[in-house]
Design a protein around this motif. Structure first.
Motif, short mmCIF file in Angstrom:
data_model
loop_
_atom_site.label_atom_id
_atom_site.label_comp_id
_atom_site.label_asym_id
_atom_site.label_seq_id
_atom_site.Cartn_x
_atom_site.Cartn_y
_atom_site.Cartn_z
N SER A 41 39.63 53.59 46.83
CA SER A 41 38.56 53.24 47.77
C SER A 41 37.51 54.34 47.91
O SER A 41 36.42 54.09 48.39
N ARG A 42 37.83 55.57 47.47
CA ARG A 42 36.84 56.66 47.60
C ARG A 42 35.81 56.65 46.48
O ARG A 42 34.91 57.49 46.48
N PHE A 43 35.94 55.73 45.53
CA PHE A 43 35.04 55.74 44.38
C PHE A 43 33.95 54.66 44.45
O PHE A 43 34.09 53.68 45.17
N ASP A 44 32.88 54.91 43.69
CA ASP A 44 31.78 53.94 43.58
C ASP A 44 31.87 53.12 42.30
O ASP A 44 31.29 52.04 42.22
N ALA A 45 32.55 53.67 41.30
CA ALA A 45 32.68 52.95 40.02
C ALA A 45 33.97 53.41 39.35
O ALA A 45 34.41 54.54 39.55
N VAL A 46 34.57 52.50 38.57
CA VAL A 46 35.84 52.81 37.91
C VAL A 46 35.71 52.58 36.41
O VAL A 46 35.18 51.55 35.97
N ILE A 47 36.16 53.57 35.64
CA ILE A 47 36.17 53.45 34.18
C ILE A 47 37.63 53.41 33.71
O ILE A 47 38.42 54.29 34.05
N VAL A 48 37.97 52.36 32.95
CA VAL A 48 39.28 52.31 32.30
C VAL A 48 39.02 52.68 30.84
O VAL A 48 38.44 51.89 30.09
N PRO A 49 39.40 53.89 30.44
CA PRO A 49 38.96 54.40 29.14
C PRO A 49 39.81 53.91 27.97
O PRO A 49 40.85 53.28 28.17
N GLY A 50 39.36 54.27 26.79
CA GLY A 50 40.07 53.88 25.58
C GLY A 50 41.22 54.80 25.25
O GLY A 50 41.46 55.79 25.93
N GLY A 51 41.94 54.44 24.20
CA GLY A 51 43.08 55.23 23.77
C GLY A 51 44.19 54.34 23.27
O GLY A 51 43.93 53.22 22.79
N PHE A 52 45.40 54.83 23.41
CA PHE A 52 46.57 54.07 22.96
C PHE A 52 47.62 54.16 24.06
O PHE A 52 48.68 54.75 23.89
N SER A 53 47.29 53.58 25.23
CA SER A 53 48.19 53.69 26.36
C SER A 53 49.57 53.16 25.97
O SER A 53 49.69 52.10 25.36
N TYR A 54 50.58 53.94 26.32
CA TYR A 54 51.97 53.60 26.00
C TYR A 54 52.16 53.27 24.52
O TYR A 54 52.97 52.41 24.15
N GLY A 55 51.39 53.97 23.68
CA GLY A 55 51.56 53.80 22.24
C GLY A 55 51.30 52.39 21.74
O GLY A 55 51.75 52.03 20.66
N ASP A 56 50.56 51.59 22.53
CA ASP A 56 50.31 50.19 22.15
C ASP A 56 51.61 49.39 22.03
O ASP A 56 51.64 48.36 21.35
N TYR A 57 52.69 49.87 22.65
CA TYR A 57 53.97 49.16 22.54
C TYR A 57 53.87 47.75 23.10
O TYR A 57 53.17 47.51 24.07
N LEU A 58 54.60 46.85 22.52
CA LEU A 58 54.67 45.42 22.85
C LEU A 58 53.37 44.72 22.51
O LEU A 58 53.33 43.96 21.56
N ARG A 59 52.32 44.96 23.29
CA ARG A 59 50.97 44.50 22.96
C ARG A 59 50.01 45.55 23.52
O ARG A 59 50.32 46.18 24.52
N THR A 60 48.86 45.69 22.90
CA THR A 60 47.92 46.70 23.39
C THR A 60 47.60 46.42 24.85
O THR A 60 47.25 45.30 25.23
N GLY A 61 47.75 47.44 25.67
CA GLY A 61 47.39 47.32 27.09
C GLY A 61 48.44 46.67 27.96
O GLY A 61 48.31 46.66 29.19
N ALA A 62 49.51 46.12 27.36
CA ALA A 62 50.46 45.31 28.13
C ALA A 62 51.22 46.14 29.17
O ALA A 62 51.37 45.73 30.31
N ILE A 63 51.70 47.31 28.77
CA ILE A 63 52.50 48.12 29.69
C ILE A 63 51.58 48.77 30.74
O ILE A 63 51.89 48.78 31.93
N ALA A 64 50.44 49.28 30.27
CA ALA A 64 49.50 49.92 31.20
C ALA A 64 49.03 48.95 32.28
O ALA A 64 48.79 49.35 33.42
N SER A 65 48.93 47.67 31.92
CA SER A 65 48.42 46.70 32.90
C SER A 65 49.36 46.56 34.10
O SER A 65 48.96 46.02 35.13
N LEU A 66 50.60 47.04 33.97
CA LEU A 66 51.56 46.96 35.06
C LEU A 66 51.64 48.24 35.88
O LEU A 66 52.43 48.35 36.81
N SER A 67 50.83 49.25 35.52
CA SER A 67 50.83 50.51 36.26
C SER A 67 50.40 50.30 37.70
O SER A 67 49.58 49.41 37.98
N PRO A 68 50.89 51.15 38.63
CA PRO A 68 50.50 51.01 40.03
C PRO A 68 48.97 51.00 40.23
O PRO A 68 48.45 50.26 41.06
N VAL A 69 48.27 51.82 39.44
CA VAL A 69 46.82 51.93 39.66
C VAL A 69 46.09 50.61 39.40
O VAL A 69 45.00 50.38 39.93
N MET A 70 46.69 49.74 38.59
CA MET A 70 45.99 48.50 38.25
C MET A 70 45.84 47.57 39.45
O MET A 70 44.90 46.78 39.52
#
Lengths: 248, 86
Positions: A41-70
């Motif tokens: 809530s303290r931010f004005d804009a949010v960037i979800v950057p590129g990379g290989f979150s969780y090594g692209d395991y299962l499907r790209t972005g699948a594990i990261a999408s379950l992170s608390p921050v999401m």
């Protein structure tokens, strides 16, 4: 000065590039936010950057999408705040259900790393605010799974609601198969949410935000976010985009 | 106490292009297996489940598939439960 958040997952690798573009090139405030944080809530804009979150395991972005921050990203978005997901960030937003469809293996099976031309399809989003429809940006892509897929019904909805923000085109502006680096349906390079305040795109604007990097077109996207924030509530209401939480 | 071995098959929907499958198809034909008509790649996920009263194993695993193991936009899944006494 605006406060940008750059979300960091295990395996993010474009986080520092985004931070550099926002903080040093644009001179705005920027903070790394670890994926276990639960409040944006303290931010004005949010960037979800590129990379290989969780090594692209299962499907790209699948594990990261379950992170608390999401959950916090979803709250931020539902309050009208601008959220931009770049490359793996786009894949994460799709897996999190903040954007429709899926990103599958490039039709060539190759990792594609090159400059592409993308055409601006609408300029009433925070990310294209300073641009004109039809403008062509030259921005690099670097991905193995950027082939945008959705059902026939899904593509119809995207078109009916004008949710395609960027398309891959030739330097002359034609959305031809030759201009399509990954096999995406309808040459889709970037789409937005129904309200327009969440954007996902495969090309990397942070990699071309200053002349030293071989191009500056990416800066236009970040500058648009800033101009959109500057324009404030009135303009946003005119664009029928809900007001940001920060304004409340 | 019962233990269950569960096999989850995740397959790309027929409508989704499978470039990996196409590559395999072409490689098999190059090897002389001209009879191969099509090839599709999927995933096999094996789960070991411990639950003494697991009459709902299939239901739970289906929920796992919906929430994480498969992406409904592009994939179908199939759950096979094998019972094993420990």
């Amino acid at each position: 000065m605006y406060r940008f958040a750059v979300i960091v997952f295990p395996g993010s690798n474009c986080d520092h590039d985004c931070y550099h573009a926002v903080k040093h090139v644009l001179g705005e405030g920027c903070e790394f936010v670890w994926h276990e944080e639960e409040d944006l809530s303290r931010f004005d804009a949010v960037i979800v950057p590129g990379g290989f979150s969780y090594g692209d395991y299962l499907r790209t972005g699948a594990i990261a999408s379950l992170s608390p921050v999401m959950k916090a990203v979803a709250d931020f978005a539902s309050n009208g705040g601008p959220v931009i997901g770049i490359c793996n960030g786009f894949q994460i937003l799709v897996e999190a259900g903040l954007l429709p469809g899926a990103l599958i293996r490039n039709s060539s099976l190759q990792f594609v790393c090159k400059w592409v031309d993308i055409r601006v399809e609408r300029n009433d989003t925070p990310f294209t605010y300073n641009l004109e429809v039809g403008d062509i940006l030259r921005i690099p892509v670097a991905h193995g799974e950027g082939n945008y897929f959705t059902t026939d019904e899904g593509i119809k909805t995207l078109k009916d609601e004008s949710r395609v923000v960027f398309r891959y085109v030739t330097p002359e502006g034609e959305a031809s198969p030759e201009a399509n680096p990954n096999g995406s349906i309808d040459n889709i390079a970037g789409i937005c949410s129904e309200e327009g305040n969440v954007l996902g795109l495969m090309p990397h604007p942070e990699r071309c935000a200053e002349e030293l990097l071989g191009g500056e077109d990416g800066r236009l996207i970040f500058e648009s976010i800033i101009s959109w924030l500057d324009a404030g509530r009135d303009k946003r209401q005119r664009a029928e985009i809900p007001a940001m939480k920060a304004d409340a | 106490m019962k233990e269950y071995r569960v096999k989850v098959e995740v397959k790309l929907k027929p409508v989704v292009l499978d470039p990996q499958g196409k590559s395999i198809l072409s490689a098999l034909r190059n090897l002389g297996f001209g009879e191969v008509e099509d090839a599709r790649i999927g995933k096999l996920i094996e789960l070991t489940i411990k639950d003494g009263s697991a009459d709902n194993v299939e239901e739970r695993v289906t929920e796992m598939c919906r929430k994480l193991l498969s992406n409904h936009v592009i994939e179908n899944f199939d759950v096979k439960v094998e019972e094993k006494n420990v």
